[in-house]
Design a protein around this motif. Structure first.
Motif, mmCIF file in Angstrom:
data_model
loop_
_atom_site.group_PDB
_atom_site.id
_atom_site.type_symbol
_atom_site.label_atom_id
_atom_site.label_comp_id
_atom_site.label_asym_id
_atom_site.label_seq_id
_atom_site.Cartn_x
_atom_site.Cartn_y
_atom_site.Cartn_z
ATOM 1 N N LYS A 29 0.834 -1.198 0.000
ATOM 2 C CA LYS A 29 0.000 0.000 0.000
ATOM 3 C C LYS A 29 0.873 1.255 0.000
ATOM 4 N N VAL A 30 0.526 2.207 -0.848
ATOM 5 C CA VAL A 30 1.268 3.466 -0.923
ATOM 6 C C VAL A 30 1.007 4.271 0.349
ATOM 7 N N GLN A 31 2.083 4.730 0.999
ATOM 8 C CA GLN A 31 1.966 5.538 2.207
ATOM 9 C C GLN A 31 2.325 6.976 1.847
ATOM 10 N N GLN A 32 1.312 7.767 1.578
ATOM 11 C CA GLN A 32 1.517 9.142 1.136
ATOM 12 C C GLN A 32 0.478 10.034 1.792
ATOM 13 N N THR A 33 0.912 10.943 2.634
ATOM 14 C CA THR A 33 -0.012 11.898 3.245
ATOM 15 C C THR A 33 -0.446 12.913 2.185
ATOM 16 N N ILE A 66 3.498 12.009 9.489
ATOM 17 C CA ILE A 66 3.152 12.132 8.073
ATOM 18 C C ILE A 66 4.150 11.335 7.245
ATOM 19 N N TYR A 67 3.743 10.995 6.010
ATOM 20 C CA TYR A 67 4.544 10.098 5.184
ATOM 21 C C TYR A 67 4.673 10.610 3.753
ATOM 22 N N ASP A 90 5.848 8.555 -0.002
ATOM 23 C CA ASP A 90 6.221 7.293 -0.631
ATOM 24 C C ASP A 90 7.181 7.556 -1.782
ATOM 25 N N GLN A 91 8.191 6.720 -1.905
ATOM 26 C CA GLN A 91 9.206 6.920 -2.941
ATOM 27 C C GLN A 91 8.597 6.892 -4.338
ATOM 28 N N SER A 92 7.515 6.157 -4.503
ATOM 29 C CA SER A 92 6.876 6.053 -5.815
ATOM 30 C C SER A 92 5.989 7.256 -6.134
ATOM 31 N N LYS A 93 5.700 8.088 -5.112
ATOM 32 C CA LYS A 93 4.779 9.204 -5.306
ATOM 33 C C LYS A 93 5.386 10.584 -5.036
ATOM 34 N N VAL A 94 6.493 10.643 -4.297
ATOM 35 C CA VAL A 94 7.032 11.938 -3.893
ATOM 36 C C VAL A 94 7.457 12.752 -5.111
ATOM 37 N N LYS A 95 7.217 14.051 -5.043
ATOM 38 C CA LYS A 95 7.601 14.967 -6.117
ATOM 39 C C LYS A 95 9.120 15.146 -6.115
#
Length: 287
Positions: free
Chosen positions: A44-48, A167-168, A170-175
């Motif tokens: 699961k993607v962990q992205q705040t 807060i988190y 995710d490496q796959s989602k971070v800008k």
């Protein structure tokens, strides 16, 4: 002889059935292990979420404005905004970063800028394979009731940390931004003012749209009242009483809408004055 042959046949059949059962269980294990133990590729993607209110355990709200990563410099910069109505504005906050890939490694975390509920935090020496980065937001408290003996034995003076939120990203989602770096205080101040100008303009636009919606609704109400008054001429006594009640209700709504419209107009006037001062402050800092 027949009995011996029968026993050998039964024993062979049992071994065959056991072997088939073991193979079937192994196959089921491999098929469903991804569901039972989790598959890294499906984790699961962990992205705040950005720009969404986050509750600080009853101490107000916080928004993650931005979270940017520069892999070439192993640097992250997180921008946070804390609700200005909260008592936390007068408290000292600390921030602790932690990687999922290397949870025990200490990561340098620095508050680069802090003013009026806005925080810019840099996270340095980020591993290339951090996977998920967590940032703990802590409220620093000092226990004023600490006994003198404890004060003498403790260099911290009773200081302790309470976690308000985690807060988190995710490496796959971070800008990612290869130009990202730590800025000067002046640059952070100008960035904060630009964001405030942007939000003020958006608020003015929202209130203008609300005033426009109120105007459209007032036109609808006036038209409806005219229709009801025309119909009333040909109604019975009981019908007229019902119509009068509808007209009163519509007129009450008109009064409420006029009050709302006046409040929005007053707020817009105040916001425009604020906008003017923000732009003046931008100009002074830039020079």
């Amino acid at each position: 002889m027949n009995r011996q042959t029968k026993l050998i046949t039964e024993h062979t059949s049992k071994r065959y059935l056991i072997g088939v059962s073991v193979m079937a269980m192994a196959l089921l294990f491999f098929l469903f292990s991804g569901f039972l133990f989790g598959d890294e590729s499906r984790s699961k993607v962990q992205q705040t979420p950005l720009d969404e209110p986050l509750n600080l355990r009853g101490a107000g709200e916080l928004e993650v404005e931005n979270w940017v990563y520069n892999p070439s410099k192993e640097l992250m910069v997180v921008t946070l905004n804390i609700d200005k109505s909260t008592s936390l504005l007068n408290d000292k906050l600390s921030f602790v970063a932690q990687e999922k890939e290397h949870p025990r490694r200490k990561i340098p975390t620095t508050v680069e800028y802090q003013n009026d509920g806005r925080y810019v935090i840099s996270i340095q020496q980020v591993s290339p394979s951090f996977d998920v980065m967590a940032l703990d937001i802590n409220k620093e408290e000092t226990n004023n009731l600490t006994l003198k003996e404890d004060e003498q034995n403790s260099s911290k003076g009773g200081e302790e940390s309470n976690q308000l939120a985690r807060i988190y990203t995710d490496q796959s989602k971070v800008k990612t931004d290869l130009n990202l770096g730590v800025k000067t205080m002046q640059e952070y101040e100008l960035a904060a003012l630009s964001q405030e100008v942007k939000k003020t303009k958006e608020t003015i636009k929202e209130k203008d749209e609300s005033i426009q919606s109120i105007g459209e609704r007032l036109e609808e109400i006036d038209q409806k009242i005219v229709e009801l008054e025309s119909e009333r001429l040909y109604e019975t006594k009981e019908e007229k009483e019902q119509t009068d009640a509808q007209i009163r209700q519509l007129k009450n709504e008109k009064e409420r809408l006029h009050r709302d419209s006046l409040e929005y107009k007053t707020a817009i006037k105040t916001l425009k004055e604020k906008l003017k001062m923000l732009k003046e402050k931008q100009r002074m800092i830039s020079n």
